[in-house]
Design an enzyme around this catalytic site. Structure first.
Site, PDB file in Angstrom:
ATOM      1  N   VAL A 151       0.772  -1.177   0.169  1.00 44.66           N
ATOM      2  CA  VAL A 151      -0.216   0.003   0.097  1.00 44.66           C
ATOM      3  C   VAL A 151       0.812   1.421   0.033  1.00 44.66           C
ATOM      4  O   VAL A 151       1.829   1.342   0.680  1.00 44.66           O
ATOM      5  CB  VAL A 151      -0.811   0.023   1.177  1.00 44.66           C
ATOM      6  CG1 VAL A 151      -1.720   1.363   1.190  1.00 44.66           C
ATOM      7  CG2 VAL A 151      -1.628  -1.380   1.323  1.00 44.66           C
ATOM      8  N   HIS A 159      -3.476   7.831  -7.133  1.00 47.02           N
ATOM      9  CA  HIS A 159      -5.199   7.856  -7.469  1.00 47.02           C
ATOM     10  C   HIS A 159      -5.520   9.212  -6.671  1.00 47.02           C
ATOM     11  O   HIS A 159      -6.352   9.738  -6.971  1.00 47.02           O
ATOM     12  CB  HIS A 159      -5.756   6.591  -6.609  1.00 47.02           C
ATOM     13  CG  HIS A 159      -5.704   5.486  -7.659  1.00 47.02           C
ATOM     14  ND1 HIS A 159      -6.545   5.187  -8.269  1.00 47.02           N
ATOM     15  CD2 HIS A 159      -4.877   4.324  -7.751  1.00 47.02           C
ATOM     16  CE1 HIS A 159      -6.345   3.871  -8.850  1.00 47.02           C
ATOM     17  NE2 HIS A 159      -5.319   3.348  -8.460  1.00 47.02           N
ATOM     18  N   ASP A 166      -8.492   2.429 -12.221  1.00 38.59           N
ATOM     19  CA  ASP A 166      -8.122   0.839 -12.470  1.00 38.59           C
ATOM     20  C   ASP A 166      -9.485   0.278 -12.985  1.00 38.59           C
ATOM     21  O   ASP A 166     -10.531   0.696 -12.782  1.00 38.59           O
ATOM     22  CB  ASP A 166      -8.121   0.174 -11.062  1.00 38.59           C
ATOM     23  CG  ASP A 166      -6.935   0.716 -10.397  1.00 38.59           C
ATOM     24  OD1 ASP A 166      -5.979   1.202 -10.832  1.00 38.59           O
ATOM     25  OD2 ASP A 166      -6.823   0.514  -9.209  1.00 38.59           O
ATOM     26  N   GLU A 210       0.886  -3.737 -13.281  1.00 37.06           N
ATOM     27  CA  GLU A 210      -0.611  -3.647 -13.146  1.00 37.06           C
ATOM     28  C   GLU A 210      -1.295  -3.283 -14.512  1.00 37.06           C
ATOM     29  O   GLU A 210      -1.236  -2.094 -15.118  1.00 37.06           O
ATOM     30  CB  GLU A 210      -0.813  -2.340 -12.593  1.00 37.06           C
ATOM     31  CG  GLU A 210      -0.412  -2.581 -10.864  1.00 37.06           C
ATOM     32  CD  GLU A 210      -0.987  -1.587  -9.817  1.00 37.06           C
ATOM     33  OE1 GLU A 210      -1.883  -0.826 -10.247  1.00 37.06           O
ATOM     34  OE2 GLU A 210      -0.686  -1.790  -8.615  1.00 37.06           O
TER      35      GLU A 210
HETATM   36 ZN   LIG Z   1      -4.410   1.670  -9.488  1.00 35.55          ZN
END
Ligand SMILES: [Zn+2]
Length: 238
Positions: A151, A159, A166, A210
């Protein structure tokens, strides 16, 4: 005696010179992005026009990573919920994104749909406060070391810029090789987005691959980054 007086005079002149330089530098920084500098956000040369009061296209190039964070009061301009589908259970805050990306994001999702690909929003804006909550509950349950591995520390999540989101698919299984993830990787630059954390670039971005996290940087930067297979960090350094 005379000599000592001379020495003191020289010292005073040197001190005045230093004082002048420090003042001048301070004013120069104020003229560029003092408010953000004051809030610890170090801006890249390319981003120097960005500040809280002057949100413009350059905002799209702001850099947030484990090194460069945002102030706890930083909130993107015109936070809005885009007209796209969201996965069930996504909270109100995370349905928002910065006003500047509403149109490109809606265009991306509707173009994908026209090409037979259904993309679903999963997580957009995250305020400093909610990052802080997530981080501290993670520290509580798993300890600081594990929390840091998974995290972002409060203020260091991209963000918070509202410039990223996402994406997921209807199976909530958005990995390389699914038609949705492959479409996104190949096409998001057309709308000004990049895959912010590409495969094999953790040494630069600090974050594992990601495929779902897209970041708006504007069409010109996105095309350059896509064509040259680089990261935002490398683009800003070029
Ligand atoms: Zn993200």
């Amino acid at each position: 005696m005379k000599n000592r007086f001379k020495n003191i005079l020289v010292l005073i002149i040197i001190a005045c010179g230093f004082w002048y330089i420090i003042q001048y530098e301070g004013l120069r920084l104020k003229g560029i992005d003092f408010s953000l500098k004051g809030n610890k956000l170090e801006l890249n040369q390319k981003d120097k026009l960005v500040n809280k009061n002057n949100i413009n296209a350059n905002t799209a190039l702001v850099l947030v990573n484990s090194e460069y964070g945002l102030d706890k009061n930083y909130e993107p301009k015109d936070l809005t919920i885009p007209s796209i589908s969201f996965a069930s259970g996504v909270n109100e805050e995370e349905r928002h994104v910065a006003g500047i990306i509403i149109k490109p994001l809606e265009e991306l999702v509707s173009t994908a749909k026209a090409e037979g690909i259904i993309l679903i929003g999963n997580s957009g804006y995250r305020s400093y406060k909610s990052q802080k909550n997530t981080y501290s509950s993670r520290v509580k349950s798993e300890g600081e070391k594990l929390a840091d591995a998974y995290v972002a520390k409060p203020g260091f999540s991209e963000h918070q810029t509202g410039l990223c989101i996402d994406i997921t698919n209807k199976d909530r299984y958005f990995v390389k090789g699914t038609k949705e993830a492959d479409w996104l990787a190949k096409n998001c630059y057309r709308f000004g987005f990049i895959i912010r954390y590409p495969y094999g670039k953790k040494n630069i971005t600090g974050i594992e691959y990601e495929p779902w996290h897209i970041r708006y940087v504007g069409k010109e930067a996105a095309k350059y980054i896509y064509d040259n297979k680089i990261t935002l960090e490398e683009y800003l350094e070029k």
